[in-house]
Design a protein around this motif. Structure first.
Motif, PDB file in Angstrom:
ATOM      1  N   ARG A 217       0.744  -1.229  -0.058  1.00 25.64           N
ATOM      2  CA  ARG A 217       0.050  -0.102   0.007  1.00 25.64           C
ATOM      3  C   ARG A 217       0.936   1.183  -0.108  1.00 25.64           C
ATOM      4  O   ARG A 217       0.771   2.024  -0.704  1.00 25.64           O
ATOM      5  N   LYS A 218       1.727   1.266   0.851  1.00 27.23           N
ATOM      6  CA  LYS A 218       2.913   2.365   0.951  1.00 27.23           C
ATOM      7  C   LYS A 218       3.699   2.634  -0.239  1.00 27.23           C
ATOM      8  O   LYS A 218       3.878   3.647  -0.674  1.00 27.23           O
TER       9      LYS A 218
ATOM     10  N   PHE B 164       2.979   1.533  -3.662  1.00 27.95           N
ATOM     11  CA  PHE B 164       2.232   2.104  -4.537  1.00 27.95           C
ATOM     12  C   PHE B 164       1.897   3.496  -4.282  1.00 27.95           C
ATOM     13  O   PHE B 164       2.019   4.268  -5.148  1.00 27.95           O
ATOM     14  N   SER B 165       1.604   3.934  -3.110  1.00 24.64           N
ATOM     15  CA  SER B 165       1.093   5.206  -3.001  1.00 24.64           C
ATOM     16  C   SER B 165       2.421   6.392  -3.041  1.00 24.64           C
ATOM     17  O   SER B 165       2.143   7.483  -3.266  1.00 24.64           O
TER      18      SER B 165
ATOM     19  N   ILE C 131      -5.335  -4.512  -1.403  1.00 20.53           N
ATOM     20  CA  ILE C 131      -4.508  -3.394  -1.032  1.00 20.53           C
ATOM     21  C   ILE C 131      -5.163  -2.070  -0.641  1.00 20.53           C
ATOM     22  O   ILE C 131      -5.156  -1.477   0.452  1.00 20.53           O
ATOM     23  N   PHE C 132      -5.925  -1.730  -1.888  1.00 23.28           N
ATOM     24  CA  PHE C 132      -6.690  -0.519  -1.817  1.00 23.28           C
ATOM     25  C   PHE C 132      -8.054  -0.767  -1.634  1.00 23.28           C
ATOM     26  O   PHE C 132      -8.852  -1.571  -2.700  1.00 23.28           O
TER      27      PHE C 132
ATOM     28  N   GLU D  15     -10.594  -1.021  -4.763  1.00 20.40           N
ATOM     29  CA  GLU D  15      -9.949  -1.199  -5.911  1.00 20.40           C
ATOM     30  C   GLU D  15      -9.512  -2.619  -6.213  1.00 20.40           C
ATOM     31  O   GLU D  15      -9.054  -3.317  -5.279  1.00 20.40           O
TER      32      GLU D  15
ATOM     33  N   LEU E  99      -4.179  -2.788 -11.606  1.00 18.72           N
ATOM     34  CA  LEU E  99      -4.552  -2.245 -10.262  1.00 18.72           C
ATOM     35  C   LEU E  99      -4.247  -0.700 -10.199  1.00 18.72           C
ATOM     36  O   LEU E  99      -3.282  -0.356 -10.556  1.00 18.72           O
TER      37      LEU E  99
ATOM     38  N   TYR F 122      -4.599   3.176  -8.516  1.00 20.76           N
ATOM     39  CA  TYR F 122      -4.504   3.814  -7.033  1.00 20.76           C
ATOM     40  C   TYR F 122      -4.677   5.549  -7.450  1.00 20.76           C
ATOM     41  O   TYR F 122      -3.997   6.066  -8.090  1.00 20.76           O
ATOM     42  N   GLU F 123      -5.777   5.943  -7.010  1.00 23.28           N
ATOM     43  CA  GLU F 123      -5.994   7.333  -7.507  1.00 23.28           C
ATOM     44  C   GLU F 123      -5.869   7.561  -8.719  1.00 23.28           C
ATOM     45  O   GLU F 123      -5.188   8.774  -9.187  1.00 23.28           O
TER      46      GLU F 123
ATOM     47  N   ARG G  85      -4.359   6.274 -11.192  1.00 23.76           N
ATOM     48  CA  ARG G  85      -2.895   5.898 -11.672  1.00 23.76           C
ATOM     49  C   ARG G  85      -2.816   4.254 -11.604  1.00 23.76           C
ATOM     50  O   ARG G  85      -2.833   3.752 -10.534  1.00 23.76           O
TER      51      ARG G  85
ATOM     52  N   VAL H 289      -0.871   1.329 -10.868  1.00 29.61           N
ATOM     53  CA  VAL H 289       0.376   0.987 -10.209  1.00 29.61           C
ATOM     54  C   VAL H 289       0.564  -0.591 -10.299  1.00 29.61           C
ATOM     55  O   VAL H 289       1.980  -0.664  -9.892  1.00 29.61           O
TER      56      VAL H 289
END
Lengths: 747, 250
Positions: free
Chosen positions: B130-131, B133-134, B161-162, B165, B200, B202-203, B205, B207
């Protein structure tokens, strides 16, 4: 009075006359025995010979006509000029230079002159000259803002009844060149007056603290942090005591900083972070205040800048990469959620393959990096990442340089060991760099990890304020280590160093990793750390801080003036009073509305003085030439407002010029005997340090000698050259002598 | 030369041929944290010094996860990096084998994981992902030899993870198919279907990218190990390069 005849070699006349007389007498005695009684005839022939010999001797003695010395009954005075400029107020050895000079005049020179019977006339001078009496002199204060010796001489010499015996200048020798210097030199020479300089003070530069420049972006967005930057200069040697620096907005003090003692000499910048929440024009003034002392003086203490605050405009970034790196990705992420940014990528992905990203049209960048101002016009910031000058053509480099210097664009050059190397030397692109690269190139390969130390002054800048919860020191002190970097020798003059290597040192101290500078109307910066993305990816990093840094850095780079119509001042130094020269450049591409005279009708340049009075209105004819010249007179110091308006009165372009008071007096404070000696060398004068001065009586004797030599040298002389009638007299005498000898049968 | 001498000679030759690999495998099989094991250990390719550009900008990590030692189809990581290096301007750093818990994970913006089998990630590993990818990291996951267990596990575990998502298919209109090569479609060698990458987000994007059909076999071993199944090698190489370029530019 008529000129008198004189001889350069009178001994020729004396010696030659004796010799010639002897020769003639011998010839008379010798020939007298042969002619037997024809003495009268012999005398006539001898006389003719004497005439011819006399002409030769006369010419050999170099006859000259000399103009008369002084008119009869005219008394030559000693003219004493006492420097009352501000630099004479500097204190050394318990008294100011002015006091030392005045004491020398009153206690030594004047009594000695009276004793020698030399009348004296006294004057004080700075930017002008004033006649004074001994009583006046006690009240004079050394406060002049300039030292115009030429002007003082040009004004004083014609006022004297007779040419002075000599001009004695009591000064520290720190003169400024004036328009009347040439005339003063001519007057001195014509008057036959030597100049004698007596130098007061010491050769050590005293400490002078000046506010040399105030910088602020001309336009910023509402709510955008920006900086009002005050450039300070401490000259001389030693410590400058603590002082206050106040920032005023529209005349109201909004922040005062107490700055600690500083070591002179140095130049540094103090930045005031500012943010405005409302649209409008703001005038920022920085005032320097402190306790002046005889050892420390203040030069320029006030400067202003005007900022127009408006709603934010889009910042378009062109990110050019010589090869694929991770930095582009992470910078893109940083800008992703801010709608005021748009990043366009142009990356070489293979030898002949380029990758365009976020272009606005199918044609954009298809021909490669912009090579015309029109192609560059859509962008406000250009990032050159892992690009070397050889990757761009000369035309492209020129366009980029003009994009910054003329159009106020921002350029960031990023790279590491493989980017910043000797290939930059001598290129147009190198001029954009705020730093000097090491001749050996960068560090090849990964050495041991290093930290990027952001300097304390940089930490106070809005660019580096990236967290609401942590201080800038905490954020930037916790950055991860980096692996490679470009090797930089030093910053260029005027550059601001933001970050340094934690260990590696170059010739100028620690290696610079980040720096910026103003380049013409725009701003450039360099980031010599390879793989800066490591910060965002780091386990303990706050990605939001990384993102905010990049947004703020791009806003800073884009904050320079950027107008469709650009107003530039072409004078390198502004000092009131002066004629200010302005160049107004039209838009990069002369498309329809501009070629037709601008939006809303014809364009006009309007200049307003600090009181808002219109000084100049000038129509601009861009269809004839791309740049229009204009001149206006800045009589007083202050903030002048220059604007270009269209026919509807809308302001198309705006520029403010801070014209400081002409106070150049304290730019140099060391005694300058060279300056005095140069003036003295015009004639037979001389220059002496005060401490080397002989007793006043001896000094007067030397002055008199100089005056005599000067008068002798300076009197009008007209050499009597060989004329035809002289030849005729000599030839006639010799011919007559020859004819008579033949007629009278003299052998 | 008698038979004993020949046998001795053959033994020496066999030891020379197999000894070093045997040693590498032994070290890699040590559990994380055991004496002699490093959080990030050089791979076989690193030991042979295959890719040693010290000014490189492309860092790839071969992931050790769950019970997988990061060595399935051992050369695929190196092959991927060679492919990227030879076709683009990317200067490639040598491959590193990383455990998910390794601090060096956060110095490696591109991770590659492959495998044959099902796996499960711990909560700690999910938190690390999680960290990662973010913070901007990217993951390429490839099932080896079209084995369905690994892709199923990737979908399930990455989907944890998210919140909200999940791993979803990337249509051919997605930019990843045009990042370097223009790929209109990817045919399957063994089925009448088109192969799609999965991703996958994230926001908004991308990742992480998954290819279930043995992408790693395709670009590294001419698909020999996949018995005629999965992605055609020519498409596999294009896809792999596009994924790498996309990760660098988005």
């Amino acid at each position: 009075m008529e000129s008198t005849l004189s001889f350069d070699f009178p001994w020729v006349l004396r010696t030659g006359g004796v010799l010639a007389g002897g020769v003639l007498l011998a010839s008379v005695l010798t020939e007298g025995r042969r002619v037997r009684g024809a003495w009268l005839r012999l005398l006539l022939v001898t006389l003719l010979r004497a005439v011819a010999l006399g002409v030769v001797l006369f010419l050999a003695a170099r006859p000259v006509f000399v103009a008369p010395a002084d008119p009869p009954g005219v008394e030559r005075k000693l003219l004493v000029l006492l420097d009352r400029s501000a630099s004479m107020a500097l204190e050394e050895g318990g008294q100011t230079r002015f006091e030392a000079a005045r004491e020398f005049l009153n206690r030594e020179l004047a009594p000695a002159a009276r004793g020698a019977g030399i009348p004296m006339q006294e004057a004080v001078f700075a930017e002008d000259v004033q006649w004074v009496t001994a009583g006046d002199l006690a009240r004079v204060k050394p406060e002049g803002t300039g030292t115009n010796l030429g002007g003082a001489l040009a004004s004083a010499l014609p006022q004297a009844e007779a040419p002075p015996l000599a001009v004695v200048v009591l000064s520290d020798g720190v003169f400024q060149e004036g328009a009347e210097t040439g005339r003063a030199l001519s007057l001195l020479s014509q008057a036959g007056t030597p100049l004698v300089g007596i130098g007061f003070g010491s050769e050590a530069e005293l400490r002078v603290l000046s506010l040399t420049q105030l910088g602020a972006p001309p336009r910023v967005g509402v709510g955008t942090s920006f900086e009002v930057s005050a450039m300070l200069e401490a000259r001389g040697q030693g410590m400058v005591p603590p002082f206050d620096l106040s920032l005023m907005r529209n005349g109201q003090v909004i922040e005062t900083r107490q700055l600690p003692a500083q070591v002179a000499p140095q130049t540094w910048t103090v930045n005031f972070p500012v943010s405005e929440e409302r649209e409008g024009d703001y005038e920022y003034t920085v005032q320097l205040a402190g306790q002046a002392s005889p050892q420390v003086r203040f030069g320029n203490q006030r400067a202003s800048a005007r900022v127009h605050v408006e709603n934010s405009r889009e910042v378009r970034v062109l990110y050019v990469q010589g090869g694929l790196t991770w930095d582009y990705k992470f910078v893109s992420i940083a800008l992703k959620n801010d709608p005021t940014f748009k990043i366009t990528g142009y990356t070489r992905t293979a030898a002949q393959s380029f990758f365009r990203q976020n272009v606005e049209s199918a044609e954009e960048l298809t021909e490669g990096f912009p090579s015309t101002p029109a192609e560059m016009a859509p962008y406000r910031v250009v990032v050159l990442s892992n690009i070397r000058p050889t990757d761009l053509t000369a035309a492209q480099q020129e366009v980029l340089a003009r994009f910054v210097s003329e159009r106020g664009g921002g350029v960031l050059m990023m790279g590491g060991a493989d980017t910043f190397d000797s290939s930059w030397r001598g290129t147009r692109l190198e001029q954009l760099l705020p730093v000097l690269l090491a001749p050996t190139g960068g560090v090849m390969g990964i050495e041991k990890p290093f930290r990027m130390n952001v300097l304390p002054e940089a930490l106070r800048r809005p660019v580096f304020a990236v967290s609401e919860t942590r201080t800038a020191e905490e954020v930037w002190g916790a950055l991860p280590t980096f692996l490679t970097y470009g090797r930089i020798d030093a910053g260029k003059p005027g550059a601001q160093v933001w970050a340094e290597h934690s260990e590696d040192r170059g010739p100028g101290g620690r290696r610079i990793l980040m720096a910026t500078q103003r380049f013409g109307a725009g701003i450039t910066a360099v980031l010599a750390v390879q793989n800066f993305w490591r910060w965002r990816l780091a386990k303990d990093a706050e990605p939001a801080e990384y993102d905010r840094f990049w947004r703020q850095l791009f806003r800073y780079l884009a904050s320079a003036d950027r107008e469709q119509v650009l107003i530039q001042c072409t004078d390198t130094e502004l000092r009131a009073p002066m004629d200010v020269h302005v160049a107004v450049s039209g838009p990069a591409s002369m498309t329809g509305e501009w070629a037709a005279g601008g939006r809303g009708g014809a364009l006009r340049l309007v200049v307003e003085d600090p009181q808002g009075q219109v000084l100049l209105k000038q129509d601009l004819a861009f269809e004839v030439q791309a740049t229009v010249q204009a001149v206006f007179r800045a009589e007083k110091a202050g903030l002048y407002r220059l604007s270009v308006r269209n026919g509807e009165g809308e302001t198309v372009s705006l520029r403010s010029l801070d014209v400081p008071e002409s106070h150049v007096e304290l730019e140099r404070t060391a005694r300058d005997m060279g300056g005095l000696a140069q003036w003295a060398a015009v004639g037979e004068g001389f220059a002496l340090k005060r401490e080397d001065c002989p007793p006043a009586a001896e000094l007067l004797r030397r002055i008199r000698e100089s005056a005599t030599a000067e008068r002798r040298r300076g009197r009008e002389r007209a050499p009597l050259e060989l004329r035809w009638w002289m030849l005729a007299v000599a030839a006639g005498a010799l011919s007559a002598e020859w004819l008579l000898r033949k007629r009278w049968n003299f052998s | 030369m008698n038979m004993n001498t020949i046998r001795l000679l053959l033994c020496v030759l066999w030891w020379m041929a197999t000894g070093p690999r045997g040693q590498a495998q032994t070290q890699a099989q040590k559990p994380p944290g055991a004496p002699g094991s490093a959080a990030a250990t050089p791979s076989a390719s690193e030991a042979s010094g295959a890719i040693q550009d010290r000014t490189a900008t492309f860092f790839m990590g071969r992931l050790k996860y769950s019970n997988n030692n990061g060595n399935d189809c051992s050369a695929v990581g190196t092959e991927l990096m060679k492919l990227v290096s030879s076709t683009s301007t990317i200067r490639v750093q040598r491959e590193r084998t990383l455990a998910i818990q390794s601090p060096e994970l956060f110095e490696t913006p591109f991770l590659f994981m492959n495998g044959h089998d099902k796996f499960t990630l711990t909560e700690e590993e999910l938190g690390i992902f999680r960290k990662y990818f973010s913070h901007g990291g990217f993951l390429l996951a490839s099932g080896c030899c079209t084995n369905p267990a690994f892709p199923a596990a990737v979908r399930q575990e990455l989907g944890r993870i998210f919140p909200g998502e999940s791993v979803r298919a990337l249509p051919y209109e997605h930019g990843i198919y045009r990042a370097f090569h223009r790929i209109e479609s990817v045919p399957s060698l063994h089925e009448r279907k088109e192969i799609h990458l999965e991703g996958l987000f994230y926001e908004g994007r991308l990742v992480a990218v998954l290819c279930e059909d043995g992408l790693c076999c395709s670009f590294s071993m001419e698909n020999r190990c996949n018995n005629g199944k999965g992605v055609p090698p020519i498409h596999g190489r294009k896809l792999a390069l596009n994924i790498a370029i996309y990760a660098l530019t988005h």
